[in-house]
Design an enzyme around this catalytic site. Structure first.
Site, PDB file in Angstrom:
ATOM      1  N   SER A  47       2.974   2.375 -11.222  1.00  0.00           N
ATOM      2  CA  SER A  47       2.129   3.460 -11.749  1.00  0.00           C
ATOM      3  C   SER A  47       3.141   4.719 -12.026  1.00  0.00           C
ATOM      4  O   SER A  47       4.241   4.911 -11.389  1.00  0.00           O
ATOM      5  CB  SER A  47       1.124   3.699 -10.932  1.00  0.00           C
ATOM      6  OG  SER A  47       0.482   4.733 -11.300  1.00  0.00           O
TER       7      SER A  47
ATOM      8  N   TYR B 204      -2.435   5.949  -2.022  1.00  0.00           N
ATOM      9  CA  TYR B 204      -1.966   5.118  -3.467  1.00  0.00           C
ATOM     10  C   TYR B 204      -0.744   5.402  -3.789  1.00  0.00           C
ATOM     11  O   TYR B 204       0.086   4.527  -4.269  1.00  0.00           O
ATOM     12  CB  TYR B 204      -3.257   5.701  -4.395  1.00  0.00           C
ATOM     13  CG  TYR B 204      -2.788   4.985  -5.755  1.00  0.00           C
ATOM     14  CD1 TYR B 204      -2.927   3.502  -6.019  1.00  0.00           C
ATOM     15  CD2 TYR B 204      -2.353   5.745  -6.733  1.00  0.00           C
ATOM     16  CE1 TYR B 204      -2.778   3.330  -7.198  1.00  0.00           C
ATOM     17  CE2 TYR B 204      -2.256   5.126  -8.169  1.00  0.00           C
ATOM     18  CZ  TYR B 204      -2.493   3.773  -8.204  1.00  0.00           C
ATOM     19  OH  TYR B 204      -2.208   3.162  -9.484  1.00  0.00           O
TER      20      TYR B 204
END
Length: 248
Positions: free
Chosen positions: A133, A146
């Site tokens: 990501s 995250y």
């Protein structure tokens, strides 16, 4: 002209939905035998032409058994796509140990288990393409756990690349910005519930987080994965490739 991936076996975790499904379908179209894995059977069954395997990436025994079944069906795994992941946000004071472990066990441990189980198949030719990501390259506000999991995935890829130089296997990570998947819909619901915004306005908030002011499409990420499988990318190794509309 033949299909470019005939004779290759690709395994895509989280392959029943979103980015994973787009990658699986793209590799199928180029002639690869594809195994898609996930915890829910129904989405996997919708990927026409792929071999579905129920597998929990956070459970090493499940991964070993699932990849053995995939190998029995489609032969050695030569393209490994650790894509399965969850996106949960909270500040560190609101992140308890259970949440931290859940995120790490799926996003980071899951990539480790999957790659480790596939590696014996991958010489003299292999491609590992982890779906990280943009949060693997920058801090994502309100989502430290995250962010840490996605940074860790890139570190894993770079370490593996260093370990396998000259052995015919490349290791790279894709780092998308905000992609038009069900995760966006979930975030829109959260924003609307928290702020009272309309769904349309909440969606505009998500769109505005990408510099080019649109959501990334799943086919853009899948195209990058396909390129990494090609001979043209044979010297691309240990890289974190941004697909984020100008983010840096």
């Amino acid at each position: 002209m033949g299909k470019t991936l005939e004779g290759r076996h690709a395994l895509v975790t989280g392959g029943g939905t979103g980015i994973g499904r787009a990658i699986a379908e793209t590799l199928l179209a180029e002639g690869a035998a594809v195994t898609v894995t996930g915890r829910r059977a129904a989405p996997l069954a919708e990927v026409q032409g792929a071999y579905p395997v129920e597998m929990d990436v956070s459970d090493e025994a499940s991964v070993v058994a699932g990849i053995a079944a995939a190998r029995d069906r489609n032969g050695p795994v030569t393209i490994c796509v650790p894509n399965a992941g969850i996106a949960e946000g909270a500040t560190i004071p609101k992140t308890d140990a259970e949440m931290w472990r859940r995120i790490m066990s799926i996003n980071l441990d899951g990539a480790f288990h999957t790659i480790r189980a596939c590696l014996p198949d991958m010489e003299p030719w292999g491609r590992v393409i982890a779906v990280s990501s943009i949060a693997g390259l920058k801090g994502l506000k309100g989502a430290a756990a995250y962010t840490a999991s996605k940074h860790g995935m890139i570190g894993l890829i770079r370490g593996l690349a260093a370990d396998h130089l000259g052995r015919g296997v490349t290791f790279n990570a894709l780092c998308p910005g905000y992609v038009d998947t069900a995760i966006i819909d979930q975030n829109v619901d959260r924003i609307s519930a928290r702020t009272g915004m309309s769904d349309a306005d909440a969606r505009d908030v998500m769109v505005g987080l990408n510099p080019h002011r649109r959501l990334i499409e799943v086919d853009e990420v899948a195209a990058a994965a396909l390129w990494l499988c090609s001979d043209a990318a044979r010297s691309v190794n240990g890289q974190a490739i941004q697909i984020a509309g100008g983010e840096y």
